[in-house]
Enzyme design. Sequence first.
Site, PDB file in Angstrom:
ATOM      1  N   ASP A   8       0.836  -1.196   0.000  1.00 21.35           N
ATOM      2  CA  ASP A   8       0.000   0.000   0.000  1.00 21.35           C
ATOM      3  C   ASP A   8       0.875   1.252   0.000  1.00 21.35           C
ATOM      4  O   ASP A   8       2.016   1.219   0.446  1.00 21.35           O
ATOM      5  CB  ASP A   8      -0.902  -0.038   1.247  1.00 21.35           C
ATOM      6  CG  ASP A   8      -2.089   0.906   1.111  1.00 21.35           C
ATOM      7  OD1 ASP A   8      -2.349   1.391  -0.007  1.00 21.35           O
ATOM      8  OD2 ASP A   8      -2.746   1.161   2.135  1.00 21.35           O
ATOM      9  N   ASN A  56     -10.877  -2.192  -5.958  1.00 25.07           N
ATOM     10  CA  ASN A  56     -10.032  -1.260  -6.717  1.00 25.07           C
ATOM     11  C   ASN A  56     -10.619  -0.844  -8.070  1.00 25.07           C
ATOM     12  O   ASN A  56     -10.159   0.129  -8.673  1.00 25.07           O
ATOM     13  CB  ASN A  56      -8.613  -1.833  -6.905  1.00 25.07           C
ATOM     14  CG  ASN A  56      -7.779  -1.800  -5.635  1.00 25.07           C
ATOM     15  OD1 ASN A  56      -6.889  -2.616  -5.431  1.00 25.07           O
ATOM     16  ND2 ASN A  56      -8.048  -0.832  -4.750  1.00 25.07           N
ATOM     17  N   TRP A  57     -11.655  -1.556  -8.532  1.00 27.59           N
ATOM     18  CA  TRP A  57     -12.332  -1.133  -9.778  1.00 27.59           C
ATOM     19  C   TRP A  57     -12.971   0.242  -9.607  1.00 27.59           C
ATOM     20  O   TRP A  57     -13.256   0.923 -10.588  1.00 27.59           O
ATOM     21  CB  TRP A  57     -13.429  -2.131 -10.183  1.00 27.59           C
ATOM     22  CG  TRP A  57     -12.925  -3.491 -10.527  1.00 27.59           C
ATOM     23  CD1 TRP A  57     -13.041  -4.620  -9.776  1.00 27.59           C
ATOM     24  CD2 TRP A  57     -12.217  -3.896 -11.720  1.00 27.59           C
ATOM     25  NE1 TRP A  57     -12.456  -5.693 -10.406  1.00 27.59           N
ATOM     26  CE2 TRP A  57     -11.955  -5.276 -11.605  1.00 27.59           C
ATOM     27  CE3 TRP A  57     -11.789  -3.224 -12.875  1.00 27.59           C
ATOM     28  CZ2 TRP A  57     -11.282  -5.997 -12.586  1.00 27.59           C
ATOM     29  CZ3 TRP A  57     -11.112  -3.944 -13.862  1.00 27.59           C
ATOM     30  CH2 TRP A  57     -10.877  -5.316 -13.701  1.00 27.59           C
TER      31      TRP A  57
HETATM   32  C1  IPE Z   1      -1.482   0.227  -3.401  1.00 23.49           C
HETATM   33  O1  IPE Z   1      -1.211   1.590  -3.416  1.00 23.49           O
HETATM   34  C2  IPE Z   1      -1.550  -0.367  -4.782  1.00 23.49           C
HETATM   35  C3  IPE Z   1      -2.886  -0.803  -5.205  1.00 23.49           C
HETATM   36  C4  IPE Z   1      -3.976  -0.731  -4.499  1.00 23.49           C
HETATM   37  C5  IPE Z   1      -2.983  -1.365  -6.538  1.00 23.49           C
HETATM   38  P1  IPE Z   1      -2.379   2.646  -3.399  1.00 23.49           P
HETATM   39  O2  IPE Z   1      -2.734   3.008  -4.806  1.00 23.49           O
HETATM   40  O3  IPE Z   1      -3.505   2.184  -2.571  1.00 23.49           O
HETATM   41  O4  IPE Z   1      -1.696   3.899  -2.719  1.00 23.49           O
HETATM   42  P2  IPE Z   1      -2.377   4.914  -1.701  1.00 23.49           P
HETATM   43  O5  IPE Z   1      -2.909   4.107  -0.561  1.00 23.49           O
HETATM   44  O6  IPE Z   1      -3.457   5.602  -2.455  1.00 23.49           O
HETATM   45  O7  IPE Z   1      -1.254   5.817  -1.318  1.00 23.49           O
HETATM   46  C1  IPE Z   2      -5.543  -2.719  -0.546  1.00 29.41           C
HETATM   47  O1  IPE Z   2      -5.127  -1.412  -0.655  1.00 29.41           O
HETATM   48  C2  IPE Z   2      -5.572  -3.372  -1.899  1.00 29.41           C
HETATM   49  C3  IPE Z   2      -4.271  -3.666  -2.491  1.00 29.41           C
HETATM   50  C4  IPE Z   2      -3.123  -3.505  -1.904  1.00 29.41           C
HETATM   51  C5  IPE Z   2      -4.312  -4.203  -3.816  1.00 29.41           C
HETATM   52  P1  IPE Z   2      -6.161  -0.218  -0.829  1.00 29.41           P
HETATM   53  O2  IPE Z   2      -5.354   1.035  -0.773  1.00 29.41           O
HETATM   54  O3  IPE Z   2      -6.973  -0.423  -2.047  1.00 29.41           O
HETATM   55  O4  IPE Z   2      -7.093  -0.385   0.442  1.00 29.41           O
HETATM   56  P2  IPE Z   2      -7.973   0.688   1.207  1.00 29.41           P
HETATM   57  O5  IPE Z   2      -8.925   1.227   0.187  1.00 29.41           O
HETATM   58  O6  IPE Z   2      -7.045   1.743   1.697  1.00 29.41           O
HETATM   59  O7  IPE Z   2      -8.620  -0.059   2.318  1.00 29.41           O
HETATM   60 MG    MG Z   3      -4.052   2.420  -0.613  1.00 33.38          MG
END
Ligand code: IPE
Ligand code: IPE
Ligand code: MG
Length: 238
Positions: A8, A56-57
Amino acid sequence: MHIGIILDGNGRWASDKGLPRSIGHKRGAENLETILFECKRLNVLTVTLYAFSTENWNRPIYEVKALMSLFKYYLNKKFTSLHEENVRVTIIGEVSPFPKIIKKYIKNIENLTESNDGIQLNLAMNYGGRDEIVRATKKISQHVLDGSLELDNIDELLFSKFLDTGQQSYPDLIIRTAGEMRLSNFLLWQAAYSELYFSNKAWPDFTRQDLREAIEIYTNRSRKFGRVTHVKKKPSNF
Ligand code: IPE
Ligand code: IPE
Ligand code: MG
């Protein structure tokens, strides 16, 4: 040892530097390779990486597209080098919503690495723990409906075999970066007894040394509390 990683903070890493979030994902993917090779060096047997959740979609379309391009590049080009390293790649999650080409690359990499017996890499794509449990329930129900399974024979062990992780061991340690302290729908069933380790570093900044530290803290915790690796199904004297 099985390690799960909720990578993350890619987006924040990039935003903090005034860069587009997609650059954060690119750097995150590069770091993935570094950490994976360190896992291999440390004789970790299984690594499950949370790459894309069912939630994530809901991200902006340009970000989802950037992630899809990364998946294409990694599954088709980069991951072939994993084959040379004897890595077995398995995708967990529900792959049907992905573009055709990604599904094709998934099949190719799974077939290519199928008989490798080095590190097991599970890549969680369109993965959600709740979704996985619902899908497992449907598969089990189908067996009950067609008469190949008795209701009384459904127990935790049988249920677990219908999850995407099948016969694999449960994660011993789950690492989440970027300071968030939640599972975000990751391996809900399998994480019941996993040790959790949270790092404040954004994923692109998470180093091999950080990984070693997480493992060391895990090892000390399990020494302290004693590791229960097998629990008897029923107390024998009752
Ligand atoms: C994690 O990084 C990667 C995916 C979820 C694919 P984020 O994109 O969630 O990064 P933050 O949490 O917005 O900084
Ligand atoms: C979790 O990260 C999903 C992945 C690492 C792929 P997110 O950044 O999407 O999770 P939330 O939304 O902060 O809970
Ligand atoms: Mg994130």
